[in-house]
Scaffold this motif. Structure first.
Motif, PDB file in Angstrom:
ATOM      1  N   LEU A  23       0.830  -1.197   0.000  1.00 13.54           N
ATOM      2  CA  LEU A  23       0.000   0.000   0.000  1.00 13.54           C
ATOM      3  C   LEU A  23       0.869   1.253   0.000  1.00 13.54           C
ATOM      4  O   LEU A  23       1.939   1.278   0.611  1.00 13.54           O
ATOM      5  CB  LEU A  23      -0.905   0.027   1.230  1.00 13.54           C
ATOM      6  CG  LEU A  23      -1.871  -1.142   1.400  1.00 13.54           C
ATOM      7  CD1 LEU A  23      -2.644  -0.999   2.711  1.00 13.54           C
ATOM      8  CD2 LEU A  23      -2.818  -1.234   0.217  1.00 13.54           C
ATOM      9  N   ASN A  24       0.398   2.276  -0.634  1.00 19.88           N
ATOM     10  CA  ASN A  24       1.069   3.568  -0.626  1.00 19.88           C
ATOM     11  C   ASN A  24       0.819   4.207   0.745  1.00 19.88           C
ATOM     12  O   ASN A  24      -0.335   4.408   1.128  1.00 19.88           O
ATOM     13  CB  ASN A  24       0.498   4.443  -1.746  1.00 19.88           C
ATOM     14  CG  ASN A  24       1.175   5.776  -1.868  1.00 19.88           C
ATOM     15  OD1 ASN A  24       1.499   6.413  -0.874  1.00 19.88           O
ATOM     16  ND2 ASN A  24       1.370   6.218  -3.090  1.00 19.88           N
ATOM     17  N   PRO A  25       1.863   4.528   1.499  1.00 22.65           N
ATOM     18  CA  PRO A  25       1.677   5.081   2.844  1.00 22.65           C
ATOM     19  C   PRO A  25       1.006   6.456   2.865  1.00 22.65           C
ATOM     20  O   PRO A  25       0.439   6.850   3.879  1.00 22.65           O
ATOM     21  CB  PRO A  25       3.101   5.201   3.398  1.00 22.65           C
ATOM     22  CG  PRO A  25       3.933   4.330   2.546  1.00 22.65           C
ATOM     23  CD  PRO A  25       3.268   4.269   1.208  1.00 22.65           C
ATOM     24  N   HIS A  26       1.053   7.178   1.751  1.00 20.54           N
ATOM     25  CA  HIS A  26       0.467   8.518   1.697  1.00 20.54           C
ATOM     26  C   HIS A  26      -0.970   8.502   1.209  1.00 20.54           C
ATOM     27  O   HIS A  26      -1.726   9.433   1.480  1.00 20.54           O
ATOM     28  CB  HIS A  26       1.321   9.430   0.817  1.00 20.54           C
ATOM     29  CG  HIS A  26       2.715   9.588   1.335  1.00 20.54           C
ATOM     30  ND1 HIS A  26       3.012  10.232   2.518  1.00 20.54           N
ATOM     31  CD2 HIS A  26       3.892   9.140   0.851  1.00 20.54           C
ATOM     32  CE1 HIS A  26       4.317  10.199   2.732  1.00 20.54           C
ATOM     33  NE2 HIS A  26       4.879   9.537   1.744  1.00 20.54           N
ATOM     34  N   ASP A  27      -1.348   7.472   0.467  1.00 18.00           N
ATOM     35  CA  ASP A  27      -2.704   7.348  -0.053  1.00 18.00           C
ATOM     36  C   ASP A  27      -2.940   5.884  -0.416  1.00 18.00           C
ATOM     37  O   ASP A  27      -2.487   5.416  -1.458  1.00 18.00           O
ATOM     38  CB  ASP A  27      -2.893   8.247  -1.280  1.00 18.00           C
ATOM     39  CG  ASP A  27      -4.310   8.225  -1.822  1.00 18.00           C
ATOM     40  OD1 ASP A  27      -5.114   7.346  -1.420  1.00 18.00           O
ATOM     41  OD2 ASP A  27      -4.635   9.081  -2.667  1.00 18.00           O
ATOM     42  N   GLU A  28      -3.648   5.183   0.441  1.00 20.16           N
ATOM     43  CA  GLU A  28      -3.845   3.749   0.261  1.00 20.16           C
ATOM     44  C   GLU A  28      -4.664   3.392  -0.978  1.00 20.16           C
ATOM     45  O   GLU A  28      -4.745   2.230  -1.350  1.00 20.16           O
ATOM     46  CB  GLU A  28      -4.470   3.148   1.516  1.00 20.16           C
ATOM     47  CG  GLU A  28      -3.534   3.217   2.707  1.00 20.16           C
ATOM     48  CD  GLU A  28      -4.150   2.717   3.996  1.00 20.16           C
ATOM     49  OE1 GLU A  28      -5.106   1.909   3.949  1.00 20.16           O
ATOM     50  OE2 GLU A  28      -3.670   3.135   5.063  1.00 20.16           O
ATOM     51  N   ASN A  29      -5.254   4.384  -1.636  1.00 23.77           N
ATOM     52  CA  ASN A  29      -5.995   4.150  -2.875  1.00 23.77           C
ATOM     53  C   ASN A  29      -5.094   4.215  -4.101  1.00 23.77           C
ATOM     54  O   ASN A  29      -5.556   4.027  -5.223  1.00 23.77           O
ATOM     55  CB  ASN A  29      -7.140   5.155  -3.012  1.00 23.77           C
ATOM     56  CG  ASN A  29      -8.173   4.959  -1.921  1.00 23.77           C
ATOM     57  OD1 ASN A  29      -8.606   3.840  -1.672  1.00 23.77           O
ATOM     58  ND2 ASN A  29      -8.540   6.041  -1.260  1.00 23.77           N
ATOM     59  N   ARG A  30      -3.827   4.507  -3.886  1.00 19.78           N
ATOM     60  CA  ARG A  30      -2.852   4.571  -4.978  1.00 19.78           C
ATOM     61  C   ARG A  30      -1.815   3.482  -4.780  1.00 19.78           C
ATOM     62  O   ARG A  30      -1.631   2.990  -3.672  1.00 19.78           O
ATOM     63  CB  ARG A  30      -2.161   5.935  -5.013  1.00 19.78           C
ATOM     64  CG  ARG A  30      -3.107   7.082  -5.286  1.00 19.78           C
ATOM     65  CD  ARG A  30      -2.369   8.405  -5.219  1.00 19.78           C
ATOM     66  NE  ARG A  30      -3.280   9.506  -5.313  1.00 19.78           N
ATOM     67  CZ  ARG A  30      -3.503  10.200  -6.419  1.00 19.78           C
ATOM     68  NH1 ARG A  30      -2.859   9.910  -7.525  1.00 19.78           N
ATOM     69  NH2 ARG A  30      -4.347  11.196  -6.416  1.00 19.78           N
ATOM     70  N   VAL A  31      -1.119   3.132  -5.828  1.00 16.82           N
ATOM     71  CA  VAL A  31      -0.075   2.111  -5.732  1.00 16.82           C
ATOM     72  C   VAL A  31       1.168   2.705  -5.084  1.00 16.82           C
ATOM     73  O   VAL A  31       1.363   3.922  -5.069  1.00 16.82           O
ATOM     74  CB  VAL A  31       0.272   1.517  -7.119  1.00 16.82           C
ATOM     75  CG1 VAL A  31      -0.938   0.842  -7.720  1.00 16.82           C
ATOM     76  CG2 VAL A  31       0.849   2.556  -8.055  1.00 16.82           C
ATOM     77  N   ALA A  32       1.995   1.817  -4.567  1.00 14.19           N
ATOM     78  CA  ALA A  32       3.266   2.263  -3.984  1.00 14.19           C
ATOM     79  C   ALA A  32       4.235   2.674  -5.080  1.00 14.19           C
ATOM     80  O   ALA A  32       5.143   3.466  -4.850  1.00 14.19           O
ATOM     81  CB  ALA A  32       3.870   1.162  -3.126  1.00 14.19           C
ATOM     82  N   GLY A  33       4.042   2.131  -6.282  1.00 18.50           N
ATOM     83  CA  GLY A  33       4.854   2.520  -7.428  1.00 18.50           C
ATOM     84  C   GLY A  33       6.101   1.694  -7.590  1.00 18.50           C
ATOM     85  O   GLY A  33       6.657   1.181  -6.625  1.00 18.50           O
ATOM     86  N   GLY A  34       6.509   1.547  -8.825  1.00 18.29           N
ATOM     87  CA  GLY A  34       7.754   0.862  -9.144  1.00 18.29           C
ATOM     88  C   GLY A  34       7.784  -0.582  -8.715  1.00 18.29           C
ATOM     89  O   GLY A  34       6.969  -1.027  -7.917  1.00 18.29           O
ATOM     90  N   SER A  35       8.712  -1.326  -9.231  1.00 18.16           N
ATOM     91  CA  SER A  35       8.872  -2.697  -8.743  1.00 18.16           C
ATOM     92  C   SER A  35       9.506  -2.671  -7.355  1.00 18.16           C
ATOM     93  O   SER A  35       9.498  -3.668  -6.655  1.00 18.16           O
ATOM     94  CB  SER A  35       9.725  -3.526  -9.702  1.00 18.16           C
ATOM     95  OG  SER A  35      11.062  -3.108  -9.693  1.00 18.16           O
ATOM     96  N   SER A  36      10.036  -1.523  -6.948  1.00 18.63           N
ATOM     97  CA  SER A  36      10.661  -1.374  -5.621  1.00 18.63           C
ATOM     98  C   SER A  36       9.731  -0.672  -4.633  1.00 18.63           C
ATOM     99  O   SER A  36      10.180  -0.014  -3.702  1.00 18.63           O
ATOM    100  CB  SER A  36      11.967  -0.582  -5.740  1.00 18.63           C
ATOM    101  OG  SER A  36      12.881  -1.240  -6.562  1.00 18.63           O
ATOM    102  N   GLY A  37       8.429  -0.826  -4.820  1.00 22.91           N
ATOM    103  CA  GLY A  37       7.458  -0.153  -3.959  1.00 22.91           C
ATOM    104  C   GLY A  37       7.571  -0.516  -2.497  1.00 22.91           C
ATOM    105  O   GLY A  37       7.302   0.307  -1.630  1.00 22.91           O
TER     106      GLY A  37
END
Length: 172
Positions: free
Chosen positions: A140-154
């Motif tokens: 989960l993206n720590p800043h917005d759980e409705n968005r992806v963490a991004g990258g293969s290194s999320g």
């Protein structure tokens, strides 16, 4: 959310005996445990990390030389080969695989006293761009759980954003 001093400041305090490597590893492991819901970490290297931290603290007490990164905890993306835990590259295919040697990046960091405390989530085999394609869970993206963490290194990115460790390794 907890914060860390700079890597330089942490290492300097450990080297001078003002800070304990063991306490830093415990802090990092506690922050990882407190933030499990974000699914940034696949596994921890608790036993090996604590052994390394104790060794560093003992060397400092004896006045022995320690590396430039002595006692600094870090997280490695789970496609880096490391000792002390499985390396799965976030794939069920590699479940149970323990590396016969460590990645050069890990070896160099450990030679300077840095301590790997955990392995971060990624898209399986780093094939992806959102960390939604892990065989284990979606980070989960720590800043917005409705968005992806991004990258293969999320997992690494989320771990740093959540201050689980002062730094984490990822790949591009």
């Amino acid at each position: 959310m907890s914060t860390w001093q700079s890597i330089f400041e942490i290492a300097e305090k450990v080297q001078s005996g003002q800070e304990s490597a063991v306490k830093l590893v415990e802090k990092s492991l506690s922050l990882i445990n407190d933030n499990k819901k974000y699914c940034a970490i696949i596994t921890t290297a608790q036993e090996r990390a604590m052994e390394r931290a104790k060794t560093i603290d003992q060397k400092i007490k004896k006045g022995e030389q320690v590396g430039r990164l002595a006692g600094v905890p870090f997280i490695a993306k789970d496609n880096f080969l490391t000792f002390g835990t499985e390396t799965t590259a976030a794939s069920n295919i590699l479940r149970g695989f323990h590396a016969p040697y460590q990645a050069t990046a890990i070896e160099k960091l450990e030679a300077e006293g840095a301590i790997c405390v955990a392995k971060a989530n990624l898209d399986a085999f780093a094939h992806g761009s959102s960390t939604e394609n892990s065989d284990f869970f979606t980070t989960l993206n720590p800043h917005d759980e409705n968005r992806v963490a991004g990258g293969s290194s999320g997992g690494s990115a989320a771990a740093v954003a959540l201050a689980m460790a002062p730094f984490a390794l990822g790949t591009d």
